[in-house]
Design an enzyme around this catalytic site. Structure first.
Site, PDB file in Angstrom:
ATOM      1  N   HIS A  61       1.036  -1.117   0.071  1.00  0.00           N
ATOM      2  CA  HIS A  61      -0.020   0.083   0.069  1.00  0.00           C
ATOM      3  C   HIS A  61       0.899   1.208  -0.131  1.00  0.00           C
ATOM      4  O   HIS A  61       1.038   2.156  -0.679  1.00  0.00           O
ATOM      5  CB  HIS A  61      -0.843  -0.095   1.317  1.00  0.00           C
ATOM      6  CG  HIS A  61      -1.820   1.103   1.558  1.00  0.00           C
ATOM      7  ND1 HIS A  61      -3.143   0.983   1.396  1.00  0.00           N
ATOM      8  CD2 HIS A  61      -1.655   2.497   1.684  1.00  0.00           C
ATOM      9  CE1 HIS A  61      -3.725   2.268   1.612  1.00  0.00           C
ATOM     10  NE2 HIS A  61      -2.584   3.162   1.761  1.00  0.00           N
ATOM     11  N   GLU A  62       1.940   1.432   0.869  1.00  0.00           N
ATOM     12  CA  GLU A  62       2.599   2.526   1.058  1.00  0.00           C
ATOM     13  C   GLU A  62       3.532   2.762  -0.079  1.00  0.00           C
ATOM     14  O   GLU A  62       3.744   3.861  -0.672  1.00  0.00           O
ATOM     15  CB  GLU A  62       3.499   2.599   2.167  1.00  0.00           C
ATOM     16  CG  GLU A  62       2.620   2.193   3.617  1.00  0.00           C
ATOM     17  CD  GLU A  62       1.520   3.591   3.797  1.00  0.00           C
ATOM     18  OE1 GLU A  62       1.499   4.506   3.060  1.00  0.00           O
ATOM     19  OE2 GLU A  62       0.745   3.112   4.494  1.00  0.00           O
ATOM     20  N   HIS A  65       1.507   4.166  -3.074  1.00  0.00           N
ATOM     21  CA  HIS A  65       1.559   5.549  -2.834  1.00  0.00           C
ATOM     22  C   HIS A  65       2.617   6.239  -3.542  1.00  0.00           C
ATOM     23  O   HIS A  65       2.418   7.245  -4.212  1.00  0.00           O
ATOM     24  CB  HIS A  65       1.349   5.862  -1.467  1.00  0.00           C
ATOM     25  CG  HIS A  65       0.121   5.652  -0.796  1.00  0.00           C
ATOM     26  ND1 HIS A  65      -1.264   6.093  -1.531  1.00  0.00           N
ATOM     27  CD2 HIS A  65      -0.561   5.420   0.358  1.00  0.00           C
ATOM     28  CE1 HIS A  65      -2.282   5.782  -0.743  1.00  0.00           C
ATOM     29  NE2 HIS A  65      -1.883   5.475   0.484  1.00  0.00           N
ATOM     30  N   HIS A  71      -5.875   6.424  -2.955  1.00  0.00           N
ATOM     31  CA  HIS A  71      -6.317   5.677  -2.225  1.00  0.00           C
ATOM     32  C   HIS A  71      -7.642   5.321  -3.055  1.00  0.00           C
ATOM     33  O   HIS A  71      -8.141   6.166  -3.764  1.00  0.00           O
ATOM     34  CB  HIS A  71      -7.108   6.289  -0.857  1.00  0.00           C
ATOM     35  CG  HIS A  71      -6.095   6.272   0.180  1.00  0.00           C
ATOM     36  ND1 HIS A  71      -5.934   7.438   1.177  1.00  0.00           N
ATOM     37  CD2 HIS A  71      -5.137   5.117   0.475  1.00  0.00           C
ATOM     38  CE1 HIS A  71      -4.774   7.081   1.900  1.00  0.00           C
ATOM     39  NE2 HIS A  71      -4.612   5.761   1.892  1.00  0.00           N
ATOM     40  N   TYR A 119      -9.555   1.754   2.298  1.00  0.00           N
ATOM     41  CA  TYR A 119      -9.331   1.803   3.992  1.00  0.00           C
ATOM     42  C   TYR A 119     -10.566   0.907   4.645  1.00  0.00           C
ATOM     43  O   TYR A 119     -11.622   0.574   3.696  1.00  0.00           O
ATOM     44  CB  TYR A 119      -9.672   3.138   4.380  1.00  0.00           C
ATOM     45  CG  TYR A 119      -8.312   4.096   4.229  1.00  0.00           C
ATOM     46  CD1 TYR A 119      -7.024   3.322   4.119  1.00  0.00           C
ATOM     47  CD2 TYR A 119      -8.800   5.258   5.198  1.00  0.00           C
ATOM     48  CE1 TYR A 119      -6.122   4.642   4.357  1.00  0.00           C
ATOM     49  CE2 TYR A 119      -7.577   6.192   5.335  1.00  0.00           C
ATOM     50  CZ  TYR A 119      -6.322   5.715   4.645  1.00  0.00           C
ATOM     51  OH  TYR A 119      -5.160   6.408   5.108  1.00  0.00           O
TER      52      TYR A 119
HETATM   53 ZN   LIG Z   1      -2.704   4.947   2.230  1.00  0.00          ZN
END
Ligand SMILES: [Zn+2]
Length: 320
Positions: A61-62, A65, A71, A119
């Protein structure tokens, strides 16, 4: 973090290089947070990566990014799929939910509730209220599931122009020529072989017109703490018929938001590429429900993490 880099290198054409901190680079540090800049910011940019970010999916996920992908619930088209409840979000985290514009939202794959970029329903909430409500409530527990999906990789492969240009093979079941080997396909969950025409499952069952029950109980040797062990069952049907599948019992499931410990996914949707609802809670709208599938075969996937290693489930299936 290293296993996440390895995964991304195996499944995309993105490569990570250890550097000396010169030019444009990512500085990955231990922290109390899991966070990253969105895309390149020139010079040094940070990924904060603390002990609560232990899941490989969180690291993906990071890293995603830092590779410029935002997101899932901030996508330009998110309002079709979720309601973001502004008033329930802690003020200092509201920017995480801010809807991107059509020019900075990159959406080459469909919206996916089960994306690793999504999320959970109560993330960054004031109290225990929902910050994200799925419009399709079947996905309530799927949101925030920390396992990189087929489409998460595909999005990066399209974004970084990894897709094979002159491949001569035709992949089946929604697969595509693998960027790291254009003679072999990158297959959706449950499929394998060169062209994704083969079943890749731990166990294959055959459905008939009467219900068949299956109890699976095993102590899995789980050594992974930071990722899920996946067990796949394939149920063969008939091309002309649909199939019904029902999860009957799953006493060892740990009911938690985002199903971080274990979960089950019945892959009944016609679209083979997308993550179906993952469930781990008896109050899920999916629990014990008979799912109808036109897929032949239909897959059931079980996910489990170390320390919670009793797979104990009962399900049944039939042709209709
Ligand atoms: Zn994030």
């Amino acid at each position: 973090m290293l296993s996440a880099m390895k995964l991304l290198e195996e499944e995309t054409c993105v490569r990570f290089k250890k550097g000396q901190g010169i030019g444009n680079y990512v500085d990955i540090r231990d922290s109390n947070y899991c966070s990253s800049n969105l895309g390149q910011v020139k010079g040094k940019q940070k990924i904060e990566f603390g002990k609560y970010c232990e899941m490989t999916g969180t690291a993906v996920h990071e890293l995603t990014h830092s590779l410029g992908i935002g997101h899932e619930m901030a996508r330009f088209d998110r309002d079709t799929y979720v309601i973001v409840v502004e008033s329930n979000i802690i003020d200092s985290y509201k920017y995480n939910f801010k809807k991107l514009t059509s020019s900075n939202s990159y959406n080459p794959v469909p919206f996916e509730y089960g994306s690793v970029m999504m999320y959970g329903p109560k993330d960054f909430a004031v109290g225990s209220y929902e910050t994200i409500i799925p419009k399709d409530n079947d996905y309530y527990y799927t949101m925030g599931f920390q396992l990189t999906s087929f489409l998460d990789y595909k999005r990066l492969n399209i974004a970084y122009d990894c897709m094979c240009k002159n491949s001569t093979i035709t992949c089946k079941n929604g697969g595509y020529p693998h960027p790291n080997n254009c003679n072999k396909c990158f297959c959706p969950d449950g499929f394998g072989g060169q062209l994704c025409g083969q079943i890749k499952a731990d166990q294959i069952y055959t459905a008939t017109s009467s219900w068949k029950s299956q109890t699976v109980s095993s102590n899995l040797e789980l050594v992974l703490y930071d990722n899920f062990t996946i067990i796949t069952f394939a149920i063969n049907g008939q091309d002309t018929k649909s199939m019904e599948i029902q999860l009957l019992e799953a006493p060892t499931m740990q009911c938690q938001s985002k199903c971080p410990i274990n979960g089950v996914e019945i892959k009944y949707l016609n679209n083979r590429s997308i993550r179906n609802p993952v469930q781990c809670c008896p109050d899920s709208t999916q629990w014990n429900v008979v799912k109808t599938s036109k897929n032949n075969p239909t897959f059931i996937r079980f996910y489990a993490r170390s320390g919670f290693n009793n797979l104990n489930v009962k399900f049944r299936y039939r042709l209709i």
